[in-house]
Design a protein around this motif. Sequence first.
Motif, mmCIF file in Angstrom:
data_model
loop_
_atom_site.group_PDB
_atom_site.id
_atom_site.type_symbol
_atom_site.label_atom_id
_atom_site.label_comp_id
_atom_site.label_asym_id
_atom_site.label_seq_id
_atom_site.Cartn_x
_atom_site.Cartn_y
_atom_site.Cartn_z
ATOM 1 N N ALA A 92 0.884 -1.330 -0.035
ATOM 2 C CA ALA A 92 -0.013 0.157 0.079
ATOM 3 C C ALA A 92 0.880 1.296 -0.109
ATOM 4 O O ALA A 92 1.796 1.346 0.926
ATOM 5 N N ILE A 93 0.754 2.105 -0.939
ATOM 6 C CA ILE A 93 1.433 3.602 -1.146
ATOM 7 C C ILE A 93 0.589 4.487 -0.804
ATOM 8 O O ILE A 93 -0.582 4.752 -1.597
ATOM 9 N N SER A 94 1.208 5.446 0.165
ATOM 10 C CA SER A 94 0.330 6.546 0.409
ATOM 11 C C SER A 94 1.582 7.389 1.188
ATOM 12 O O SER A 94 2.098 7.148 2.213
ATOM 13 N N ASN A 95 1.840 8.750 0.349
ATOM 14 C CA ASN A 95 2.665 9.312 0.907
ATOM 15 C C ASN A 95 2.488 9.964 2.395
ATOM 16 O O ASN A 95 3.398 10.054 3.404
ATOM 17 N N SER A 96 1.210 10.169 2.769
ATOM 18 C CA SER A 96 0.982 10.725 3.951
ATOM 19 C C SER A 96 0.449 9.631 4.973
ATOM 20 O O SER A 96 0.446 9.603 6.013
ATOM 21 N N GLY A 97 -0.225 8.558 4.475
ATOM 22 C CA GLY A 97 -0.267 7.373 5.219
ATOM 23 C C GLY A 97 -1.814 7.474 5.576
ATOM 24 O O GLY A 97 -2.198 6.873 6.385
ATOM 25 N N GLU A 98 -2.585 8.429 5.197
ATOM 26 C CA GLU A 98 -3.656 8.848 5.421
ATOM 27 C C GLU A 98 -5.045 8.813 4.447
ATOM 28 O O GLU A 98 -5.869 9.344 4.456
ATOM 29 N N THR A 99 -4.430 8.437 3.064
ATOM 30 C CA THR A 99 -5.356 8.423 1.865
ATOM 31 C C THR A 99 -6.557 7.873 2.269
ATOM 32 O O THR A 99 -6.662 6.698 2.575
ATOM 33 N N ASN A 100 -7.866 8.504 2.124
ATOM 34 C CA ASN A 100 -8.925 8.058 2.323
ATOM 35 C C ASN A 100 -9.359 6.537 1.620
ATOM 36 O O ASN A 100 -9.948 5.825 2.617
ATOM 37 N N GLU A 101 -8.954 6.438 0.487
ATOM 38 C CA GLU A 101 -9.333 5.556 -0.290
ATOM 39 C C GLU A 101 -8.541 4.107 0.432
ATOM 40 O O GLU A 101 -9.034 3.062 0.393
ATOM 41 N N ILE A 102 -7.339 4.437 0.667
ATOM 42 C CA ILE A 102 -6.387 3.381 1.223
ATOM 43 C C ILE A 102 -6.956 2.973 2.541
ATOM 44 O O ILE A 102 -7.115 1.770 2.898
ATOM 45 N N ILE A 103 -7.135 4.029 3.430
ATOM 46 C CA ILE A 103 -7.495 3.742 4.812
ATOM 47 C C ILE A 103 -9.012 2.765 4.863
ATOM 48 O O ILE A 103 -9.118 2.113 5.683
ATOM 49 N N SER A 104 -9.905 3.070 3.842
ATOM 50 C CA SER A 104 -11.209 2.580 3.651
ATOM 51 C C SER A 104 -11.160 0.827 3.465
ATOM 52 O O SER A 104 -12.145 0.419 3.800
ATOM 53 N N ILE A 105 -10.168 0.678 2.588
ATOM 54 C CA ILE A 105 -10.143 -0.741 2.273
ATOM 55 C C ILE A 105 -9.187 -1.525 3.381
ATOM 56 O O ILE A 105 -9.212 -2.677 3.370
ATOM 57 N N LEU A 106 -8.621 -0.913 4.222
ATOM 58 C CA LEU A 106 -7.666 -1.458 5.297
ATOM 59 C C LEU A 106 -8.475 -2.641 6.095
ATOM 60 O O LEU A 106 -7.841 -3.735 6.296
ATOM 61 N N PRO A 107 -9.820 -2.159 6.734
ATOM 62 C CA PRO A 107 -10.709 -3.308 7.452
ATOM 63 C C PRO A 107 -10.809 -4.561 6.619
ATOM 64 O O PRO A 107 -10.768 -5.668 7.180
ATOM 65 N N THR A 108 -11.198 -4.444 5.368
ATOM 66 C CA THR A 108 -11.463 -5.509 4.699
ATOM 67 C C THR A 108 -10.011 -6.366 4.287
ATOM 68 O O THR A 108 -10.163 -7.579 4.491
ATOM 69 N N LEU A 109 -9.125 -5.768 4.095
ATOM 70 C CA LEU A 109 -7.744 -6.573 3.886
ATOM 71 C C LEU A 109 -7.201 -7.300 4.962
ATOM 72 O O LEU A 109 -6.901 -8.462 4.913
ATOM 73 N N LYS A 110 -7.648 -6.625 6.097
ATOM 74 C CA LYS A 110 -7.367 -7.377 7.625
ATOM 75 C C LYS A 110 -8.124 -8.572 7.591
ATOM 76 O O LYS A 110 -7.691 -9.394 8.173
ATOM 77 N N ARG A 111 -9.318 -8.297 7.174
ATOM 78 C CA ARG A 111 -10.397 -9.334 7.562
ATOM 79 C C ARG A 111 -10.169 -10.849 6.496
ATOM 80 O O ARG A 111 -9.859 -11.688 6.931
ATOM 81 N N ILE A 112 -9.430 -10.342 5.304
ATOM 82 C CA ILE A 112 -9.017 -11.135 4.437
ATOM 83 C C ILE A 112 -7.969 -12.187 5.025
ATOM 84 O O ILE A 112 -7.610 -13.063 4.588
ATOM 85 N N GLY A 113 -7.213 -11.496 5.862
ATOM 86 C CA GLY A 113 -5.843 -11.928 6.130
ATOM 87 C C GLY A 113 -4.527 -11.646 5.377
ATOM 88 O O GLY A 113 -3.658 -12.391 5.830
ATOM 89 N N ALA A 114 -4.722 -10.631 4.285
ATOM 90 C CA ALA A 114 -3.410 -10.538 3.257
ATOM 91 C C ALA A 114 -2.553 -9.614 4.147
ATOM 92 O O ALA A 114 -3.107 -8.350 4.592
#
Length: 324
Positions: A92-114
């Motif tokens: 996951a690439i984000s200069n700020s680490g706070e990009t909304n679209e990236i943050i929005s998919i984190l819960p699903t990615l964590k649930r998938i287990g990747a």
Amino acid sequence: MPIEHARACLELEADAIRALIPRINDQFAAAMGMVLNCSGRVVVTGMGKSGLIGKKIAATLASTGTPAFFLHPAEGIHGDLGMVTAGDIILAISNSGETNEIISILPTLKRIGAPIIAMTGREQSTLVQNADVFLNVGVEKEACPLGLAPTASTTATLAMGDALAVALLSARNFTPEEFALYHPGGALGRKLLLTVENVMHSGEDMPVVSPDKTVKEALFAITAHGLGAVVVVDSLDTMLLLGLLTDGDIRRSLEKGHEFLDKPVAELMTRKPRTITKDKLAAHALNIMEKNKPRPITLLPVVDSQFRAIGIIHLTDLLRQGVV
């Protein structure tokens, strides 16, 4: 002033890349280990300019032995996260680490287990807090004189992606032949995959005569096949290579008269010509032709392990295939 800004831009971006060298550390090694042990693919994601850089990183990984693809985070929110499996790794690439679209998919990615590798410039960010590994691509300032357009930061991110791809390439002992396998349509692929057997003239397409034939008869064979030479063999049964007669040999002899046309080929042919085997790369054949001393040549007889003539390759064959 614009010229000074251009030079300052390159200096700042060069400094940003130099600052990455100490960051090839335990976290970088951990990211490498994750990818090397990954049973799936590297899923690269990023938004905006980071996304564009991510696409290039994914492409570089994929072409150097690491299966990878780019996932647009905004599309991921609307169903494309179904492409991701627990066996994949997220970069996951984000200069700020706070990009909304990236943050929005984190819960699903964590649930998938990747597992997640965060490539960002801020250690104290939501992205890093939810990642397994942190690759620091932060820069002191952007090269943009307004401090707005991503410039030094995207350069640093791209360089870190290249560093990761190259390190993985080395760890996998990735070969030029494997690289060519993923680039079959390009000039590089042709140079690394095309063999002499793929382009040589063989069978009825190979002009061949025995040494007792006259030069005139050999000339007819040369003309009929249009390759500018004839392969001389001991007999059509055994096909043991004895020499090579070219139209150049004949032209040079014509300066002294034409009586030689009725003489045996054996008296005019070049004995022990340069040869090549069918398994060699076509690019190697080109190298032999160009480096031949005292002058370059345009033809090579192709022989087997018993030095029997099995074909002939011409420079124009290599030109047509884009080897040159």
